[in-house]
Design an enzyme around this catalytic site. Structure first.
Site, PDB file in Angstrom:
ATOM      1  N   LYS A  22       0.617  -1.675   0.115  1.00  0.00           N
ATOM      2  CA  LYS A  22      -0.130  -0.104  -0.064  1.00  0.00           C
ATOM      3  C   LYS A  22       0.826   0.706   0.040  1.00  0.00           C
ATOM      4  O   LYS A  22       0.743   1.557  -0.517  1.00  0.00           O
ATOM      5  CB  LYS A  22      -0.835   0.639   1.210  1.00  0.00           C
ATOM      6  CG  LYS A  22      -1.263   1.024   1.671  1.00  0.00           C
ATOM      7  CD  LYS A  22      -2.049   0.892   2.418  1.00  0.00           C
ATOM      8  CE  LYS A  22      -1.715   1.514   4.029  1.00  0.00           C
ATOM      9  NZ  LYS A  22      -1.073   3.235   3.914  1.00  0.00           N
ATOM     10  N   ASN A  23       1.831   1.097   1.255  1.00  0.00           N
ATOM     11  CA  ASN A  23       2.919   2.886   1.152  1.00  0.00           C
ATOM     12  C   ASN A  23       3.489   2.695  -0.312  1.00  0.00           C
ATOM     13  O   ASN A  23       4.057   4.029  -0.106  1.00  0.00           O
ATOM     14  CB  ASN A  23       3.725   2.174   2.316  1.00  0.00           C
ATOM     15  CG  ASN A  23       2.850   3.228   3.127  1.00  0.00           C
ATOM     16  OD1 ASN A  23       0.704   2.964   3.255  1.00  0.00           O
ATOM     17  ND2 ASN A  23       2.922   2.535   4.888  1.00  0.00           N
ATOM     18  N   CYS A 119      -4.151  12.692  13.638  1.00  0.00           N
ATOM     19  CA  CYS A 119      -4.167  11.870  12.593  1.00  0.00           C
ATOM     20  C   CYS A 119      -4.369  10.785  14.011  1.00  0.00           C
ATOM     21  O   CYS A 119      -3.860  11.396  15.431  1.00  0.00           O
ATOM     22  CB  CYS A 119      -3.855  10.940  11.551  1.00  0.00           C
ATOM     23  SG  CYS A 119      -2.189   9.781  12.507  1.00  0.00           S
ATOM     24  N   ARG A 124       1.917  14.527  13.730  1.00  0.00           N
ATOM     25  CA  ARG A 124       2.111  13.785  12.042  1.00  0.00           C
ATOM     26  C   ARG A 124       1.991  14.983  11.137  1.00  0.00           C
ATOM     27  O   ARG A 124       1.525  15.503  10.206  1.00  0.00           O
ATOM     28  CB  ARG A 124       1.658  12.995  12.295  1.00  0.00           C
ATOM     29  CG  ARG A 124       1.971  11.828  12.418  1.00  0.00           C
ATOM     30  CD  ARG A 124       1.100  10.082  11.688  1.00  0.00           C
ATOM     31  NE  ARG A 124       1.666  10.526  11.006  1.00  0.00           N
ATOM     32  CZ  ARG A 124       0.700   9.006  10.065  1.00  0.00           C
ATOM     33  NH1 ARG A 124      -0.421   8.387  10.333  1.00  0.00           N
ATOM     34  NH2 ARG A 124       1.421   8.230   9.293  1.00  0.00           N
ATOM     35  N   ASP A 310       5.146   0.378  11.906  1.00  0.00           N
ATOM     36  CA  ASP A 310       4.302  -0.334  12.167  1.00  0.00           C
ATOM     37  C   ASP A 310       3.669  -1.165  11.800  1.00  0.00           C
ATOM     38  O   ASP A 310       2.338  -2.491  11.934  1.00  0.00           O
ATOM     39  CB  ASP A 310       3.931  -0.175  10.208  1.00  0.00           C
ATOM     40  CG  ASP A 310       3.728   1.105   9.953  1.00  0.00           C
ATOM     41  OD1 ASP A 310       3.496   2.121  10.635  1.00  0.00           O
ATOM     42  OD2 ASP A 310       3.661   1.661   8.303  1.00  0.00           O
ATOM     43  N   ARG A 402      -8.424   0.086   4.905  1.00  0.00           N
ATOM     44  CA  ARG A 402      -7.405   0.987   4.612  1.00  0.00           C
ATOM     45  C   ARG A 402      -6.055  -0.281   4.119  1.00  0.00           C
ATOM     46  O   ARG A 402      -5.926   0.809   3.193  1.00  0.00           O
ATOM     47  CB  ARG A 402      -7.819   1.661   5.567  1.00  0.00           C
ATOM     48  CG  ARG A 402      -8.517   2.786   6.316  1.00  0.00           C
ATOM     49  CD  ARG A 402      -8.070   4.083   6.846  1.00  0.00           C
ATOM     50  NE  ARG A 402      -6.837   4.362   5.981  1.00  0.00           N
ATOM     51  CZ  ARG A 402      -5.518   4.834   6.913  1.00  0.00           C
ATOM     52  NH1 ARG A 402      -6.154   4.950   8.642  1.00  0.00           N
ATOM     53  NH2 ARG A 402      -4.552   5.443   6.000  1.00  0.00           N
TER      54      ARG A 402
HETATM   55  C1  UD1 Z   1       5.286   7.089   6.173  1.00  0.00           C
HETATM   56  C2  UD1 Z   1       4.319   5.626   5.756  1.00  0.00           C
HETATM   57  C3  UD1 Z   1       3.380   4.857   7.378  1.00  0.00           C
HETATM   58  C4  UD1 Z   1       4.682   5.174   8.348  1.00  0.00           C
HETATM   59  C5  UD1 Z   1       5.235   6.049   8.706  1.00  0.00           C
HETATM   60  C6  UD1 Z   1       6.595   5.739   9.699  1.00  0.00           C
HETATM   61  C7  UD1 Z   1       2.938   6.381   4.156  1.00  0.00           C
HETATM   62  C8  UD1 Z   1       1.844   6.321   3.645  1.00  0.00           C
HETATM   63  N1  UD1 Z   1       3.186   6.052   6.079  1.00  0.00           N
HETATM   64  O1  UD1 Z   1       4.180   8.234   6.646  1.00  0.00           O
HETATM   65  O2  UD1 Z   1       3.175   4.176   7.703  1.00  0.00           O
HETATM   66  O3  UD1 Z   1       4.281   4.623   9.794  1.00  0.00           O
HETATM   67  O4  UD1 Z   1       6.290   6.611   7.424  1.00  0.00           O
HETATM   68  O5  UD1 Z   1       7.409   4.827   8.836  1.00  0.00           O
HETATM   69  O6  UD1 Z   1       4.197   5.707   3.170  1.00  0.00           O
HETATM   70  N2  UD1 Z   1       7.690  14.575  10.526  1.00  0.00           N
HETATM   71  C9  UD1 Z   1       7.261  15.743  11.020  1.00  0.00           C
HETATM   72  N3  UD1 Z   1       7.575  16.862  10.234  1.00  0.00           N
HETATM   73  C10 UD1 Z   1       7.293  16.388   8.447  1.00  0.00           C
HETATM   74  C11 UD1 Z   1       7.313  15.026   8.518  1.00  0.00           C
HETATM   75  C12 UD1 Z   1       7.803  13.493   9.637  1.00  0.00           C
HETATM   76  O7  UD1 Z   1       7.820  16.335  12.150  1.00  0.00           O
HETATM   77  O8  UD1 Z   1       6.900  17.002   7.670  1.00  0.00           O
HETATM   78  C13 UD1 Z   1       7.717  13.168  12.008  1.00  0.00           C
HETATM   79  C14 UD1 Z   1       6.148  12.819  12.158  1.00  0.00           C
HETATM   80  O9  UD1 Z   1       5.706  12.962  12.944  1.00  0.00           O
HETATM   81  C15 UD1 Z   1       7.191  11.129  12.850  1.00  0.00           C
HETATM   82  C16 UD1 Z   1       8.681  11.133  11.970  1.00  0.00           C
HETATM   83  O10 UD1 Z   1       9.043  12.668  11.233  1.00  0.00           O
HETATM   84  O11 UD1 Z   1       7.392  11.383  14.020  1.00  0.00           O
HETATM   85  C17 UD1 Z   1       8.328  10.186  10.486  1.00  0.00           C
HETATM   86  O12 UD1 Z   1       7.425  10.459   9.764  1.00  0.00           O
HETATM   87  P1  UD1 Z   1       7.324  10.218   7.831  1.00  0.00           P
HETATM   88  O13 UD1 Z   1       7.746   8.955   7.654  1.00  0.00           O
HETATM   89  O14 UD1 Z   1       7.206  11.257   7.707  1.00  0.00           O
HETATM   90  O15 UD1 Z   1       5.784   9.321   8.541  1.00  0.00           O
HETATM   91  P2  UD1 Z   1       4.808   9.250   7.196  1.00  0.00           P
HETATM   92  O16 UD1 Z   1       5.085   9.841   6.220  1.00  0.00           O
HETATM   93  O17 UD1 Z   1       3.555   9.993   7.232  1.00  0.00           O
END
Ligand code: UD1
Length: 425
Positions: A22-23, A119, A124, A310, A402
């Protein structure tokens, strides 16, 4: 709302086929925005999140069609996209909708994307995505809950340093950089296989990109010339693979997963080995062999290639079956322990202290009603239901739908007693 009813205590056996990731499919769907032709995505999981993002692209003007026996082929033609506003009603249902921001801005020079907001598993934020686009020359304003991004003369290559490793952030900016003017160098990139697949797809489409799979990626942009992206086969879902391996582990049964990629789940397999399980791995088939005694474990979640957040909830459920106390620390997301109170309803003894849980294993679990709260937490409740004596019901399973294709069909194939019922909750 629908629920899953599970009569637990049965051993599992047989094989289960792992679906596409999915991701990985989500950024690939967003990537079609950069294509000058129809793109065929294969091995796409038939899950709600994929339909949601596809619907978003259709709302923007793309044509999309699912095909194949299980609807696992998705043909998307985004050439005629003529809208650049991703509205709240769709973005709020799925955070990953933010993946359209980079491609839309790079191609059209403007877009408005609703902020995903908080969420269930924590705040996030998307600040790192926005900062990187600003460094590439965009003006970003947050107005009425929307990210309003403008770069009417196109994005310009830049040096971007991600303060934290971000999966969708890296994907978003790599896609934006592909259509920018000049070279973008991205530092401290996420290393997840899903990020690698997005980069490989750009490379296959002729984009000059180096450092794929490393922390430093360099992308030479095409200055808004669209890409010739033809066909991409989505990699296997490593989290679904891990979840079924834990199903084998929690019931201490021998099962085989097929269509999997063992190189992507090294950290998961390592922890299962530490807990006493062993494995036969051949090509895309992984067989888990039961443990003589399930041992407690210590886990810290981190970025790839370390142990994935995850899979944290599933291992909390598994640790209830070990002989001793396990400790699992969550380093990526706050509030990611909502499954704990539900598991305790089955008789588990799990305590939360800040970002850490202690699981005192060895207590027999007994079936009960449980409430699903997010995608991965929900799968942990199902896993616990498989081993709990008597009947468990997992409510609000739209969370599971989902991200897990044919969940109950796959478990039925493994010999579990599980059925979907119309729930009242
Ligand atoms: C993706 C995955 C999700 C997984 C996560 C971590 C998808 C669609 N989802 O989510 O299933 O749990 O990676 O492996 O691929 N952060 C910030 N600022 C930002 C972006 C991130 O502070 O602009 C922080 C987040 O709060 C978190 C960390 O960075 O603590 C990692 O998040 P991130 O890797 O961005 O997660 P997602 O890409 O949303």
């Amino acid at each position: 709302m629908q629920s899953l009813e599970i009569k637990g205590g049965l051993k599992l056996k047989g094989e289960v086929e792992i679906s596409g990731s999915k991701n990985s499919a989500l950024p690939l769907i967003a990537l079609t925005i950069l294509s000058n032709r129809e793109v065929q995505l294969e091995n796409v999981p038939n899950v709600v999140d994929i339909k949601t993002l596809t619907k978003l692209l259709q709302m923007l003007g793309a044509e999309a069609q699912f095909g194949g026996t299980e609807n696992n082929i998705l043909k998307i033609d985004s050439k005629n996209i003529n809208k650049t506003v991703a509205t709240y009603d769709i973005v709020k249902t799925m955070r990953a909708s933010i993946l359209v921001l980079g491609p839309l801005l790079a191609r059209f020079g403007h877009c408005d994307v609703s902020l995903p907001g908080g969420c269930a598993i924590g705040a996030r934020p998307v600040d790192l995505h926005l900062k990187a686009l600003e460094q590439m020359g965009a003006t970003i304003e947050i107005e009425d809950g929307y990210v309003k991004a403008r770069a009417e003369n196109g994005l310009i290559g830049a040096d971007i340093f991600f303060e934290k490793k971000t999966v969708t952030g890296t994907e978003n900016i790599v896609m934006a950089a592909a259509l920018a003017r000049g070279k973008t160098r991205l530092f401290n990139c996420a290393l997840e296989p899903e990020v690698v697949q997005t980069c490989e797809a750009l490379k296959d489409a002729g984009v000059k990109i180096t450092g794929i799979g490393t922390e430093t990626i360099e992308v030479e942009g095409t200055d808004r010339e669209l890409l010739n992206i033809e066909k991409i086969r989505v990699i296997p879902d490593r989290i679904e693979a891990g979840t079924y391996l834990v199903a084998g582990a929690i019931t201490n049964s021998e099962i085989t997963i097929t269509n999997s990629e063992s190189n992507h789940i090294g950290a998961i397999i390592d922890k299962l080995v530490e807990m006493g399980f062993s494995f036969h791995i051949k090509d895309d088939r992984i067989t888990i062999i039961p443990a003589l005694k399930i041992k407690p474990v210590e886990i810290i979640t981190a970025e790839y290639p370390l142990f994935p957040t995850d899979m944290q909830a599933q291992f909390v459920a598994l640790a209830t079956q070990s002989n001793g106390t396990s400790v699992i620390e969550e380093r990526l997301f706050e509030n990611r322990f909502m499954h704990v109170s539900e598991l305790n309803r089955l008789g588990a003894d799990i305590k939360i202290s800040h970002n850490r849980v202690s699981i005192h294993g060895g207590r027999e679990l007994h079936g009960a009603d449980m409430m699903a709260t997010d995608l991965r937490a929900s799968s942990a409740l199902v896993l616990a239901g498989l081993v709990a004596k008597g009947t468990s019901r997992v409510h609000r399973i739209y969370h599971l739908d989902r991200g897990y294709q044919n969940l109950e069909k796959k478990f039925l194939g493994l010999g579990a007693n599980i059925k979907r019922i119309k729930g009242i909750l």
